[in-house]
Design a protein around this motif. Structure first.
Motif, PDB file in Angstrom:
ATOM      1  N   ALA A 196     -10.370  -5.714   1.733  1.00 54.58           N
ATOM      2  CA  ALA A 196      -9.950  -4.403   2.236  1.00 54.58           C
ATOM      3  C   ALA A 196     -10.767  -4.073   3.474  1.00 54.58           C
ATOM      4  O   ALA A 196     -11.961  -4.369   3.539  1.00 54.58           O
ATOM      5  N   THR A 209      -9.680   5.388  -3.464  1.00 52.26           N
ATOM      6  CA  THR A 209      -8.831   4.435  -4.173  1.00 52.26           C
ATOM      7  C   THR A 209      -7.564   4.193  -3.376  1.00 52.26           C
ATOM      8  O   THR A 209      -6.875   5.140  -2.989  1.00 52.26           O
ATOM      9  N   ILE A 210      -7.285   2.928  -3.109  1.00 49.33           N
ATOM     10  CA  ILE A 210      -6.048   2.521  -2.444  1.00 49.33           C
ATOM     11  C   ILE A 210      -5.017   2.260  -3.536  1.00 49.33           C
ATOM     12  O   ILE A 210      -5.240   1.419  -4.416  1.00 49.33           O
ATOM     13  N   GLN A 211      -3.906   2.972  -3.488  1.00 50.45           N
ATOM     14  CA  GLN A 211      -2.891   2.844  -4.536  1.00 50.45           C
ATOM     15  C   GLN A 211      -1.670   2.096  -4.005  1.00 50.45           C
ATOM     16  O   GLN A 211      -1.289   2.255  -2.851  1.00 50.45           O
ATOM     17  N   GLY A 216      -2.052   0.017   5.979  1.00 51.35           N
ATOM     18  CA  GLY A 216      -1.642   1.238   5.287  1.00 51.35           C
ATOM     19  C   GLY A 216      -1.967   2.489   6.082  1.00 51.35           C
ATOM     20  O   GLY A 216      -2.108   2.438   7.318  1.00 51.35           O
ATOM     21  N   VAL A 275      -5.150  -4.081   3.525  1.00 44.98           N
ATOM     22  CA  VAL A 275      -5.450  -4.930   2.371  1.00 44.98           C
ATOM     23  C   VAL A 275      -4.857  -6.309   2.626  1.00 44.98           C
ATOM     24  O   VAL A 275      -3.731  -6.424   3.126  1.00 44.98           O
ATOM     25  N   SER A 332      -4.197  -0.750  -7.975  1.00 42.05           N
ATOM     26  CA  SER A 332      -5.201   0.074  -7.300  1.00 42.05           C
ATOM     27  C   SER A 332      -6.418  -0.753  -6.890  1.00 42.05           C
ATOM     28  O   SER A 332      -6.756  -1.742  -7.541  1.00 42.05           O
ATOM     29  N   THR A 385      -7.209  11.460   2.094  1.00 46.00           N
ATOM     30  CA  THR A 385      -6.940  11.072   3.480  1.00 46.00           C
ATOM     31  C   THR A 385      -8.167  11.253   4.366  1.00 46.00           C
ATOM     32  O   THR A 385      -8.154  10.844   5.524  1.00 46.00           O
ATOM     33  N   ILE A 391       0.861  -1.190   0.000  1.00 45.50           N
ATOM     34  CA  ILE A 391       0.000   0.000   0.000  1.00 45.50           C
ATOM     35  C   ILE A 391       0.893   1.233   0.000  1.00 45.50           C
ATOM     36  O   ILE A 391       1.722   1.401   0.889  1.00 45.50           O
ATOM     37  N   ILE A 438      -6.476   1.839   6.995  1.00 43.34           N
ATOM     38  CA  ILE A 438      -6.858   1.014   5.849  1.00 43.34           C
ATOM     39  C   ILE A 438      -5.903  -0.183   5.774  1.00 43.34           C
ATOM     40  O   ILE A 438      -4.688  -0.036   5.936  1.00 43.34           O
ATOM     41  N   THR A 487      -0.346   4.836  -1.116  1.00 43.07           N
ATOM     42  CA  THR A 487      -1.098   6.030  -0.719  1.00 43.07           C
ATOM     43  C   THR A 487      -2.594   5.781  -0.874  1.00 43.07           C
ATOM     44  O   THR A 487      -3.015   4.792  -1.472  1.00 43.07           O
ATOM     45  N   LEU A 488      -3.389   6.721  -0.348  1.00 43.26           N
ATOM     46  CA  LEU A 488      -4.829   6.744  -0.566  1.00 43.26           C
ATOM     47  C   LEU A 488      -5.150   7.934  -1.456  1.00 43.26           C
ATOM     48  O   LEU A 488      -4.463   8.960  -1.405  1.00 43.26           O
TER      49      LEU A 488
END
Length: 220
Positions: free
Chosen positions: A137, A122-124, A179, A169, A153, A113, A107, A167, A109-110
């Motif tokens: 997730a 979106t979780i990047q 994350g 995953v 993503s 925030t 993970i 967050i 970034t988001l």
């Protein structure tokens, strides 16, 4: 002249080290079978070459660096550019293939925030999956609905019960990767009404307002 002899016993190898490469080429195990990019993984099997340059390894379509090799084990470094897939070993024209290898998700970034209930974020990162059913997730302990996913993503919806938290995953059946924190903002409508300075007038003295309590009526 002079002749220097070396004790041959120091160069002796077990039979498994000198068997004919590819005569029984097979992959029996991958250890670990779940790792992150850059980790070293050992491919165990038979029929490999003790000469590491004779072992060609790929993960999907990406070439993999061989760190060391014997007739029964090959040590490789996982490339960041690869995705989940099967490891293939090619030795002098013969090929063996493993079961599917999977990466530990990363993970980065988001997309935001802070979010409100009903919004999507979106979780990047990397090494997710194009099949969203293979992923889970969460926001804290709350499972989020994944609407779409790729290898880089994951898009999720923020449900009614959401509260501020981390967050995470996970690949289904594996430990989660934690994350950044996502702040859940209030979805109450903004307070209406005129500014405080228009409601109150200081006639004398040095009076200031440090805190004003409001309600949700149109007058504030």
């Amino acid at each position: 002249g002079t002749l220097k002899l070396k004790n041959f016993t120091s160069n002796k190898k077990p039979k498994s080290e000198i068997n004919s490469p590819t005569s029984n080429l097979a992959i029996t195990s991958i250890s670990p079978d779940y790792a992150k990019a850059g980790d070293e993984v050992v491919i165990t099997g038979t029929g490999f070459s003790a000469l590491k340059t004779e072992n060609e390894v790929t993960l999907g379509t990406v070439s993999v660096t061989v760190n060391d090799a014997t007739a029964t084990a090959i040590k490789i470094a996982l490339p960041a550019s690869a995705v989940n897939g099967k490891l293939k070993v090619k030795v002098l024209g013969s090929t063996a293939e493993s079961n599917t290898f999977t990466f530990i998700p990363i993970i980065s970034t988001l997309s935001k925030t802070a979010a409100k209930v009903g919004e999507s974020i979106t979780i990047q990162g990397n090494h997710f999956d194009a099949d969203k059913t293979k992923l889970q997730a969460k926001l804290g302990d709350l499972v989020l609905t994944i609407t779409s996913s790729t290898y880089t993503s994951i898009t999720v919806d923020i449900p009614q019960a959401a509260k501020t938290g981390k967050i995470s995953v996970a690949r289904v059946g594996k430990d989660p990767v934690v994350g950044p924190e996502l702040t859940i903002e209030s979805s109450l409508p903004p307070t209406q009404g005129p500014p405080v300075s228009e409601i109150f007038e200081v006639l004398s003295g040095n009076l200031t307002f440090s805190e004003v309590f409001t309600n949700n009526t149109e007058y504030g």
